[in-house]
Design an enzyme around this catalytic site. Structure first.
Site, PDB file in Angstrom:
ATOM      1  N   CYS A  87       0.815  -1.215   0.000  1.00  5.86           N
ATOM      2  CA  CYS A  87       0.000   0.000   0.000  1.00  5.86           C
ATOM      3  C   CYS A  87       0.846   1.261   0.000  1.00  5.86           C
ATOM      4  O   CYS A  87       0.311   2.366  -0.143  1.00  5.86           O
ATOM      5  CB  CYS A  87      -0.940  -0.012   1.205  1.00  5.86           C
ATOM      6  SG  CYS A  87      -2.299  -1.200   1.054  1.00  5.86           S
ATOM      7  N   LYS A 128       0.445   3.537  -3.027  1.00  8.94           N
ATOM      8  CA  LYS A 128      -0.786   4.286  -3.267  1.00  8.94           C
ATOM      9  C   LYS A 128      -0.456   5.734  -3.621  1.00  8.94           C
ATOM     10  O   LYS A 128       0.534   6.300  -3.155  1.00  8.94           O
ATOM     11  CB  LYS A 128      -1.691   4.267  -2.024  1.00  8.94           C
ATOM     12  CG  LYS A 128      -2.328   2.925  -1.752  1.00  8.94           C
ATOM     13  CD  LYS A 128      -3.212   2.961  -0.521  1.00  8.94           C
ATOM     14  CE  LYS A 128      -4.471   3.758  -0.732  1.00  8.94           C
ATOM     15  NZ  LYS A 128      -5.422   3.619   0.385  1.00  8.94           N
ATOM     16  N   ASP A 187      -8.726  -3.811  -4.692  1.00 10.60           N
ATOM     17  CA  ASP A 187      -7.444  -3.332  -4.171  1.00 10.60           C
ATOM     18  C   ASP A 187      -6.339  -4.208  -4.743  1.00 10.60           C
ATOM     19  O   ASP A 187      -6.474  -5.432  -4.793  1.00 10.60           O
ATOM     20  CB  ASP A 187      -7.423  -3.389  -2.639  1.00 10.60           C
ATOM     21  CG  ASP A 187      -6.524  -2.310  -2.041  1.00 10.60           C
ATOM     22  OD1 ASP A 187      -5.424  -2.097  -2.596  1.00 10.60           O
ATOM     23  OD2 ASP A 187      -6.904  -1.696  -1.037  1.00 10.60           O
ATOM     24  N   ASP A 212     -11.512  -4.523   2.986  1.00  7.49           N
ATOM     25  CA  ASP A 212     -12.432  -3.421   2.691  1.00  7.49           C
ATOM     26  C   ASP A 212     -13.888  -3.806   2.934  1.00  7.49           C
ATOM     27  O   ASP A 212     -14.711  -2.960   3.286  1.00  7.49           O
ATOM     28  CB  ASP A 212     -12.257  -2.971   1.243  1.00  7.49           C
ATOM     29  CG  ASP A 212     -10.973  -2.185   1.027  1.00  7.49           C
ATOM     30  OD1 ASP A 212     -10.417  -1.687   2.022  1.00  7.49           O
ATOM     31  OD2 ASP A 212     -10.528  -2.071  -0.127  1.00  7.49           O
ATOM     32  N   GLY A 222     -11.028 -14.018 -12.758  1.00 11.60           N
ATOM     33  CA  GLY A 222     -10.116 -12.893 -12.741  1.00 11.60           C
ATOM     34  C   GLY A 222      -9.713 -12.434 -14.116  1.00 11.60           C
ATOM     35  O   GLY A 222     -10.261 -12.873 -15.136  1.00 11.60           O
ATOM     36  N   HIS A 223      -8.717 -11.571 -14.142  1.00  7.99           N
ATOM     37  CA  HIS A 223      -8.200 -11.034 -15.399  1.00  7.99           C
ATOM     38  C   HIS A 223      -6.705 -10.790 -15.235  1.00  7.99           C
ATOM     39  O   HIS A 223      -6.249 -10.377 -14.160  1.00  7.99           O
ATOM     40  CB  HIS A 223      -8.903  -9.727 -15.760  1.00  7.99           C
ATOM     41  CG  HIS A 223      -8.473  -9.155 -17.075  1.00  7.99           C
ATOM     42  ND1 HIS A 223      -8.750  -9.766 -18.269  1.00  7.99           N
ATOM     43  CD2 HIS A 223      -7.773  -8.023 -17.378  1.00  7.99           C
ATOM     44  CE1 HIS A 223      -8.249  -9.053 -19.262  1.00  7.99           C
ATOM     45  NE2 HIS A 223      -7.655  -7.984 -18.745  1.00  7.99           N
ATOM     46  N   SER A 224      -5.938 -11.050 -16.293  1.00  2.67           N
ATOM     47  CA  SER A 224      -4.492 -10.877 -16.243  1.00  2.67           C
ATOM     48  C   SER A 224      -4.003 -10.130 -17.477  1.00  2.67           C
ATOM     49  O   SER A 224      -4.603 -10.218 -18.548  1.00  2.67           O
ATOM     50  CB  SER A 224      -3.796 -12.245 -16.152  1.00  2.67           C
ATOM     51  OG  SER A 224      -4.133 -13.054 -17.274  1.00  2.67           O
ATOM     52  N   ASP A 247     -10.529   0.853   7.593  1.00  2.31           N
ATOM     53  CA  ASP A 247      -9.257   0.180   7.822  1.00  2.31           C
ATOM     54  C   ASP A 247      -8.108   1.140   7.522  1.00  2.31           C
ATOM     55  O   ASP A 247      -8.233   2.089   6.744  1.00  2.31           O
ATOM     56  CB  ASP A 247      -9.127  -1.137   7.042  1.00  2.31           C
ATOM     57  CG  ASP A 247      -9.172  -0.979   5.542  1.00  2.31           C
ATOM     58  OD1 ASP A 247      -9.460   0.122   5.053  1.00  2.31           O
ATOM     59  OD2 ASP A 247      -8.916  -1.975   4.845  1.00  2.31           O
TER      60      ASP A 247
END
Length: 351
Positions: A22, A25, A73, A96, A144-146, A232
């Protein structure tokens, strides 16, 4: 540490990314500029939580007393081991949903991989780490996706649910509320020390264990009416996420630095300049909202957390009930501050 399947050389995932966890970010002040729009926003009455309040997830009212939670995320490696990276990224993303007081339902993977630099088998290990966490949370990794990407990136899009009456937000705190935090601060400092090669193994192991701990307690907090607000603590540090609570709720915070949960060994690493770049970006974004504090306090309170703890505001009349309930669930929590209707600074930090 992951091994290259072709030549058995260790693969240090953190060497392939310019940021970590993180800590990569975008700074709060920059993000605010990016999200600004002059286009009139369409009205969606059932959208209870969008991006206006800088909350952890979007919440949509289904009209039957229940709500759907939607969040995503992802980030670049904060550890070198592939499975551990996948697991930490997954714990962080699922958090989250817990931070809204909800229960996760399923997850979709987001994978960016430098296929010309790191073998596909290593990406498979990242996904295995994610599957294990999803299983622990009781949800499927449903797809998912890649993409081929210059740096390794992994995370989840997570769908959750809750009863509308149990929704917790970051803007619903009340004057007098006590402040609690469920995980210690210092993740960014420790992981930076690891990248610099100066971390003690026992300290690093503790940081990893902390990041791998699911914030499943958030689902229980959703059932407690005297918990007024919940969020969070991640890349903006404690001060950043607390400022969002204060500004969203129209309140001011008074906190005791000595009462804030943190790893007890941080000062030595800070003295060795083991401070992530995200700390400075964070402080530059919101330091003017905070009372004057020393360099050590600034480094801890602005430290970017990856898979950090839950920041909780609690009605003071129910302090004993709350702490007893948390103890029953295995948490020893004590307040580190409170919220007020007025103050000299948005956040006043006392020793």
């Amino acid at each position: 540490m992951t091994l290259d399947v072709q030549n058995t050389e260790p693969i240090r995932l953190t060497q392939y990314s310019h940021g970590a966890g993180c800590g990569c970010k975008i700074a709060p002040s920059v993000l605010e500029k990016m999200l600004h729009s002059d286009i009139p926003k369409p009205l969606f009455p059932n959208l209870l939580v969008g991006n206006e309040s800088k909350d952890d997830a979007a919440v949509f009212d289904l009209g039957d007393g229940t709500c759907i939670i939607s969040t995503t995320d992802f980030f670049m490696p904060i550890v070198d081991d592939a499975q551990t990276f996948g697991a930490i990224a997954s714990v962080n993303a699922i958090s989250d949903v817990y931070a809204m007081g909800g229960q996760p339902l399923m997850a979709i993977a987001i994978l960016g991989w430098p296929i010309s630099k790191i073998p596909a088998e290593v990406a498979r290990e990242v996904l295995e780490g994610s599957r294990k966490v999803c299983e622990q949370a009781g949800i499927p990794l449903a797809g998912g996706h890649s993409i081929d990407c210059p740096e390794p990136v992994f995370g989840l899009a997570v769908t959750g649910k809750l009863n509308k009456e149990n929704l917790k937000q970051n803007k619903t705190a009340q004057s007098g509320d006590l402040l609690y935090l469920t995980k210690p601060l210092g993740i960014g400092i420790v992981t930076t020390a690891q990248k610099k090669g100066i971390v003690q193994q026992k300290h690093y192991d503790l940081a990893v264990k902390t990041m791998l701990t699911l914030n499943v307690i958030g689902s229980r907090l959703g059932n407690l009416p005297y918990v007024h607000a919940l969020t969070d603590v991640t890349g903006f540090g404690l001060l950043g996420h607390l400022s969002e609570v204060c500004e969203g709720s129209g309140l001011y915070a008074q906190i005791s630095f000595e009462s804030i949960p943190r790893f007890p060994f941080l000062k030595d690493y800070i003295n060795q300049k083991s401070v992530p770049g995200g700390t400075t970006r964070n402080w530059d974004s919101y330091g003017h909202k905070v009372s004057r504090i020393g360099e050590f306090e600034r480094a801890v309170l602005s430290d970017p957390q990856t898979s950090g703890g839950l920041l909780i505001t609690v009605d003071p009349a129910f302090q004993k009930d709350f702490e007893a309930e948390m103890s029953r669930l295995g948490y020893t929590l004590r307040p580190f501050g409170s919220l007020r209707s007025a103050g000299k600074s948005l956040i006043e930090v006392h020793s």
